[in-house]
Design an enzyme around this catalytic site. Structure first.
Site, PDB file in Angstrom:
ATOM      1  N   ARG A  36      -1.076  27.813   8.663  1.00 21.25           N
ATOM      2  CA  ARG A  36      -0.315  27.343   7.515  1.00 21.25           C
ATOM      3  C   ARG A  36       1.187  27.427   7.710  1.00 21.25           C
ATOM      4  O   ARG A  36       1.892  26.449   7.500  1.00 21.25           O
ATOM      5  CB  ARG A  36      -0.717  28.110   6.256  1.00 21.25           C
ATOM      6  CG  ARG A  36       0.007  27.637   5.008  1.00 21.25           C
ATOM      7  CD  ARG A  36      -0.531  28.282   3.751  1.00 21.25           C
ATOM      8  NE  ARG A  36      -1.886  27.854   3.460  1.00 21.25           N
ATOM      9  CZ  ARG A  36      -2.541  28.184   2.351  1.00 21.25           C
ATOM     10  NH1 ARG A  36      -1.959  28.945   1.446  1.00 21.25           N
ATOM     11  NH2 ARG A  36      -3.764  27.750   2.136  1.00 21.25           N
ATOM     12  N   HIS A  82      -7.724  18.200   5.226  1.00 17.85           N
ATOM     13  CA  HIS A  82      -6.936  19.299   4.658  1.00 17.85           C
ATOM     14  C   HIS A  82      -7.335  19.529   3.205  1.00 17.85           C
ATOM     15  O   HIS A  82      -6.705  18.988   2.286  1.00 17.85           O
ATOM     16  CB  HIS A  82      -5.443  18.953   4.754  1.00 17.85           C
ATOM     17  CG  HIS A  82      -4.522  20.121   4.583  1.00 17.85           C
ATOM     18  ND1 HIS A  82      -4.402  21.122   5.513  1.00 17.85           N
ATOM     19  CD2 HIS A  82      -3.675  20.443   3.578  1.00 17.85           C
ATOM     20  CE1 HIS A  82      -3.514  22.011   5.102  1.00 17.85           C
ATOM     21  NE2 HIS A  82      -3.057  21.625   3.923  1.00 17.85           N
ATOM     22  N   TYR A 127       3.510   5.871  -6.896  1.00 16.78           N
ATOM     23  CA  TYR A 127       4.600   4.888  -6.932  1.00 16.78           C
ATOM     24  C   TYR A 127       5.211   4.622  -5.558  1.00 16.78           C
ATOM     25  O   TYR A 127       5.763   3.549  -5.337  1.00 16.78           O
ATOM     26  CB  TYR A 127       5.724   5.376  -7.862  1.00 16.78           C
ATOM     27  CG  TYR A 127       5.294   5.566  -9.288  1.00 16.78           C
ATOM     28  CD1 TYR A 127       4.777   4.508 -10.034  1.00 16.78           C
ATOM     29  CD2 TYR A 127       5.392   6.801  -9.906  1.00 16.78           C
ATOM     30  CE1 TYR A 127       4.372   4.686 -11.343  1.00 16.78           C
ATOM     31  CE2 TYR A 127       5.001   6.993 -11.221  1.00 16.78           C
ATOM     32  CZ  TYR A 127       4.489   5.927 -11.936  1.00 16.78           C
ATOM     33  OH  TYR A 127       4.095   6.100 -13.231  1.00 16.78           O
TER      34      TYR A 127
END
Length: 744
Positions: A36, A82, A127
């Site tokens: 991570r 993931h 968007y």
């Protein structure tokens, strides 16, 4: 100590809670460190970044393709590779698309992907649209050429690359930040051309020292054009140890008397900088600035305008103050902590990091060449079989038409391999033309030459290094650009003192009987005629400059200090001193003093005692002040007297009409206390006036509407030793209403 939580039936394991907790935490810690927070030295990516890039490549979102909705990419990433939150995944993708966050962005974003002022102001993923940049291909272009290991995804239905076959040391180019359990990493970005130059230098000369490498890689190169002001010796030490710090400072220029900031340090918000400057202005701590403007636009992404109060303001000194007190100058921690090739986190210096990456790249290049060699050999095998078929075309056709097992028949009759036989059986009729035989022979010649070259690369380490060198230089030419962050050695910025920031103006400080303070501009103020609150009235005033520090005394002998520029304006009625100071209960402020720190002050009390004291000794920084003068019972402190440098005598007058002129050399200089007797007084008399005299001055004694001037013989008549009573003034002047030093 072991705790048995249940009976242990067959097939179950019994463990202590402490042991279980320790192992569970270690597993979590290792997961955070390896999967991570820390990037790999090989491709410079964390797992989420690697998965985003790979998922986009699988979607065909190359630099030459059309943009696709970011939600599509995020959906593929979290659904296939993931399994974490979509917002965190999208934020990681946005970061790779921000040119002000990444030196070489990996994602080409279309839409609102945030701004330098607010990097997290990006639009929702439904968007925006995105695709990979051309630079990202340097991480992916060899993924399908046998260069990487593959591992199952989280549910075992798909495979994902363990690492990407980076052709460039991306860990240095884009850097990275991360916080793990007990570990963290802070790698600044660098310039691609400089990194490649240092890598090639190490490739050519493996014994190169870090000093040799730093000649090519001079320092970090941030996405912004602000200056790096860290001295070269500190940068060298940073690359030696793998830890340190880098300091970056904004760039500015002067435009018609205005200061224009054209570049900000990395990850510094222009709006926040303006807020910091405005906060100082509102707190009256930056009177040198009269206005601020943000003129940033598309043509000039950073253009912050600072308007000095006047053209006499030293712009460089003002900017040095702002560098020291705002984010216009920022320090970045550096810690080259990465996951090495052996899978363990390690802090590396510059040489160790480049050596580790070169070992990875050499292995990757070797695997790619072997993969290509196997492909070439397989193709040459097929081409050899096809040529045999063309030489015996009629027989081959007959076998295919008549044999029950044509594949086995072809293998046995023409001594073919299974692969060659399969290729012959798959030939289409149009490939039986004469021209096809020519094309096969031409391809065979080209592949034979390539096979020889590939075998040479694998057999000769020097040839392999040369190929690696050529590829690095080619990528540097394709993706490299000029340095953005200039390296300039500058002195550390120092904040200006409060007095340097304040415009020196004449002021009159007025104290009321109830302890209210205010400051009026100028010396022509009538302090008695000012407006006071009901029940309050004038007590004392002193004249000086706005850059000085005011000293106040209370009736217990304590002194306090306040900056004159911080006092409220005389347009109002001021404010109570108890809001700023903490005098003893029942104490009242009685006297004021205003002078420069290098001056000397005479402190005296009406009981006839006093002493000289440096003004700097009176400047207490405590709200409660400090004990300065010991007042006798019933004694009151007189107005402190500033002793001019030219003064040689001190004139004293008592309430019973005695005047004494003594030499200043007889007055002791103390830091605090009661002092020595200045003038001997009759019972019931008080010392009421004190004035300093220069050699060219005479003493004027005021008594009602009349006055008498003491000079010459009269002056000598009243001169005596300290602690004497002096001489009685003539009849009619024994009521002293003032002493004044005047020119001869």
């Amino acid at each position: 100590m072991s705790f048995e939580l249940f009976t242990t039936p067959e097939g179950f394991e019994q463990r202590s809670l402490a042991e279980f907790s320790e192992q569970a935490y270690l597993n979590y810690a290792m997961y955070v460190i390896l999967d991570r927070a820390l990037p790999s030295v090989c491709d410079g990516l964390k797992p989420v970044q690697r998965r985003i890039i790979y998922a986009m490549s699988e979607l065909g979102l190359t630099a030459a393709s059309k943009h696709k909705k970011s939600a599509r990419t995020v959906g593929d990433v979290i659904g296939k590779f993931h399994p974490h939150g979509d917002s965190a995944c999208y934020e990681a993708m946005v970061l790779m698309a921000q040119p002000f966050s990444y030196r070489y962005p990996l994602v080409d974003g279309q839409g609102n992907f945030g701004s330098p002022d607010d990097p997290k102001s990006f639009a929702a993923m439904r968007y925006t649209e995105s695709r990979l940049t051309a630079y990202a291909q340097s991480l992916l272009s060899e993924a399908g050429q046998g260069t990487v290991d593959w591992q199952p995804n989280f549910d075992g239905t798909l495979e994902e690359p363990v690492l990407l076959p980076a052709r460039l040391p991306n860990v240095l180019l884009n850097g990275g930040m991360g916080i793990a359990v007990g570990l963290s990493t802070d790698i600044p970005p660098h310039n691609l051309r400089e990194v490649v130059a240092a890598t090639v230098a190490l490739l050519d000369a493996p014994d190169s020292s870090i000093e040799d490498l730093v000649r090519h890689l001079r320092g970090p190169d941030f996405p912004t054009e602000a200056e790096i002001i860290t001295p070269p010796d500190e940068l060298l030490q940073m690359y030696r140890s793998g830890t340190g710090s880098v300091r970056q400072r904004a760039r500015y220029e002067l435009d018609q008397g205005e200061i224009v900031i054209t570049a900000l340090p990395f990850q510094v918000s222009g709006s926040k900088v303006l807020e910091q400057i405005a906060a100082q202005m509102n707190a009256k701590k930056l009177p040198l600035v009269s206005d601020l403007r943000d003129e940033s636009d598309h043509e000039a992404p950073t253009r912050l305008v600072i308007v000095p109060r006047s053209r006499q303001v030293d712009a460089d000194a003002l900017m040095a103050h702002l560098f020291a007190t705002t984010d216009l100058e920022k320090s970045y921690r550096v810690n080259f902590n990465v996951i090495a090739r052996d899978g363990r986190p390690r802090v590396m210096n510059l040489k160790g990091l480049l050596q580790e990456w070169l070992a990875f790249r050499t292995e990757t290049l070797t695997r790619r060449i072997r993969w290509r060699l196997e492909k070439v050999q397989a193709r040459l095998e097929i081409l050899a079989g096809l040529l045999i078929a063309f030489l015996h075309i009629d027989e081959v056709i007959a076998v295919i038409r008549e044999a029950d097992e044509p594949k086995a028949e072809l293998i046995s009759r023409f001594a073919l391999t299974e692969r060659q036989a399969e290729a012959i059986l798959e030939i289409r009729l149009r490939q039986l033309a004469r021209l096809e035989e020519i094309a096969i022979r031409q391809e065979q010649a080209e592949l034979s030459a390539e096979q020889t070259e590939l075998a040479r690369l694998l057999a000769e380490p020097d040839a392999l290094r040369q190929r690696l060198r050529e590829e690095l230089l080619a990528d540097a030419k394709q993706f490299g650009d000029a340095r953005r962050s200039r390296l300039v050695t500058r002195d550390a910025a120092q904040a200006l003192s409060e007095t340097a920031l304040i415009t020196s103006e004449p002021v009159t400080v007025v104290l009321s009987q109830n302890g209210w303070i205010r400051a009026a501009k100028g010396h022509e103020v009538d302090p008695v005629g000012l407006s006071y609150k009901a029940g309050d009235a004038y007590l004392a005033h002193v004249q000086g400059k706005s850059t000085q520090t005011l000293v106040l005394f209370d009736d217990t002998g304590r002194c306090y200090a306040l900056a004159v520029h911080s006092l409220p304006s005389a347009r109002g009625q001021g404010e109570p001193l108890t809001g700023r100071l903490s005098p003893p209960t029942g104490a009242r402020f009685t006297q004021l003093c205003l002078a420069d720190e290098g001056d000397t002050i005479l402190l005296w009390q009406d009981s006839g005692y006093g002493y000289r004291v440096p003004y700097s000794e009176l400047l207490s920084r405590q709200r409660a002040g400090k004990v300065q003068i010991s007042l006798g019972e019933g004694s009151q402190l007189g107005a402190p007297v500033k002793i001019p440098a030219s003064a040689r005598h001190l004139a004293l007058a008592s309430s019973d009409g005695h005047v004494l002129i003594v030499s200043l050399d007889e007055i002791p200089e103390l830091n605090k206390g009661r002092g020595n007797r200045l003038m001997s007084l009759k019972p019931g008399a008080k010392l009421c006036y004190v004035v300093c005299l220069a050699p060219e001055q005479v003493l004027k004694v005021q008594s009602g509407a009349r006055s008498i001037t003491l000079k010459g013989v009269d002056f000598e008549h009243y001169t005596g030793s300290r602690a004497t009573r002096g001489r009685l003034l003539p009849r009619g002047f024994q009521r002293v209403d003032g002493l004044l030093a005047t020119e001869i």
